[in-house]
Design a protein around this motif. Structure first.
Motif, PDB file in Angstrom:
ATOM      1  N   ASN A  10      -8.004  -0.317  15.154  1.00 48.60           N
ATOM      2  CA  ASN A  10      -7.888   1.156  15.271  1.00 48.60           C
ATOM      3  C   ASN A  10      -7.355   1.844  14.026  1.00 48.60           C
ATOM      4  O   ASN A  10      -7.311   3.074  13.982  1.00 48.60           O
ATOM      5  N   LEU A  11      -6.992   1.067  13.010  1.00 51.46           N
ATOM      6  CA  LEU A  11      -6.527   1.722  11.779  1.00 51.46           C
ATOM      7  C   LEU A  11      -7.704   2.343  11.016  1.00 51.46           C
ATOM      8  O   LEU A  11      -7.510   3.263  10.221  1.00 51.46           O
ATOM      9  N   ASN A  12      -8.927   1.870  11.315  1.00 57.05           N
ATOM     10  CA  ASN A  12     -10.118   2.536  10.764  1.00 57.05           C
ATOM     11  C   ASN A  12     -10.301   3.939  11.355  1.00 57.05           C
ATOM     12  O   ASN A  12     -11.071   4.730  10.842  1.00 57.05           O
ATOM     13  N   MET A  13      -9.557   4.240  12.413  1.00 53.32           N
ATOM     14  CA  MET A  13      -9.653   5.556  13.077  1.00 53.32           C
ATOM     15  C   MET A  13      -8.565   6.524  12.595  1.00 53.32           C
ATOM     16  O   MET A  13      -8.376   7.598  13.190  1.00 53.32           O
ATOM     17  N   LEU A  14      -7.843   6.134  11.550  1.00 53.40           N
ATOM     18  CA  LEU A  14      -6.805   7.037  11.015  1.00 53.40           C
ATOM     19  C   LEU A  14      -7.430   8.390  10.689  1.00 53.40           C
ATOM     20  O   LEU A  14      -8.573   8.462  10.225  1.00 53.40           O
ATOM     21  N   GLY A  15      -6.672   9.444  10.909  1.00 55.86           N
ATOM     22  CA  GLY A  15      -7.180  10.792  10.688  1.00 55.86           C
ATOM     23  C   GLY A  15      -7.743  11.388  11.966  1.00 55.86           C
ATOM     24  O   GLY A  15      -7.683  12.597  12.173  1.00 55.86           O
ATOM     25  N   ILE A  16      -8.267  10.496  12.830  1.00 54.43           N
ATOM     26  CA  ILE A  16      -8.812  10.927  14.124  1.00 54.43           C
ATOM     27  C   ILE A  16      -7.814  10.564  15.225  1.00 54.43           C
ATOM     28  O   ILE A  16      -7.509  11.366  16.084  1.00 54.43           O
ATOM     29  N   ARG A  17      -7.291   9.340  15.149  1.00 50.95           N
ATOM     30  CA  ARG A  17      -6.426   8.854  16.231  1.00 50.95           C
ATOM     31  C   ARG A  17      -5.031   9.488  16.134  1.00 50.95           C
ATOM     32  O   ARG A  17      -4.404   9.488  15.067  1.00 50.95           O
ATOM     33  N   GLU A  18      -4.558  10.014  17.196  1.00 46.07           N
ATOM     34  CA  GLU A  18      -3.191  10.504  17.346  1.00 46.07           C
ATOM     35  C   GLU A  18      -2.557  11.002  16.034  1.00 46.07           C
ATOM     36  O   GLU A  18      -1.583  10.422  15.557  1.00 46.07           O
TER      37      GLU A  18
END
Ligand code: DQA
Length: 143
Positions: A10-18
């Motif tokens: 889920n670190l590839n989702m930084l900017g989007i995630r929480e």
């Protein structure tokens, strides 16, 4: 000097995630920051991200005798993965743990870090800067 930077799920989702927890900057920006810092410090860096526990284990094993140190944010696997802990112990490379958020102030289930048991140092709650500090720790260790 060669440093391997590993990011877990889920670190590839930084900017989007929480974003309130992890910030508004995305994963590409994190990689740019790490690459720029490594270039400035004259060290070679490889950045790896996976959402799969076994792939993280494979990457750690492949680092044996190829890298001088590992910077790792195992993300959620921090709190669950004995396999990642064992892989870090198996290769015996100096490892540094990074967490973008301050896990010490979050849920109870985030209070255990298996990977951290194989790490010399932890940078927690410093945002993306934690990765740069972790790289500097490894550089200073070999200086
Ligand atoms: C994290 C903290 C973990 O608890 C969480 O599961 C993550 C990211 C951090 O960088 O703050 O995915 O490792």
């Amino acid at each position: 000097m060669k440093i391997l930077v590993i990011n877990g799920p889920n670190l590839n989702m930084l900017g989007i995630r929480e974003p309130a927890i992890y910030g508004a900057q995305n994963y590409a920006t994190l990689c740019e920051m790490i690459n720029a810092h490594a270039a400035e410090k004259n060290v070679e860096v490889k950045i790896f991200q996976s959402n799969h526990e076994g792939s993280v284990v494979d990457e750690i094993q492949a680092a044996y005798q190829k890298f001088d140190g590992i910077v790792i944010n195992p993300a959620a696997y921090t709190h669950t993965s004995v396999a990642i802990l064992d892989a870090l112990k198996a290769v015996g490379l100096p490892a540094v743990e990074v967490h973008i958020s301050d896990v010490s102030k979050r849920e109870d289930f985030r209070q255990i870090s298996y990977a951290g048991m194989a790490c010399e140092k932890s940078y927690i709650g410093l945002g993306f800067d934690g990765y740069l500090r972790a790289i500097d720790y490894l550089i200073d260790k070999y200086a």
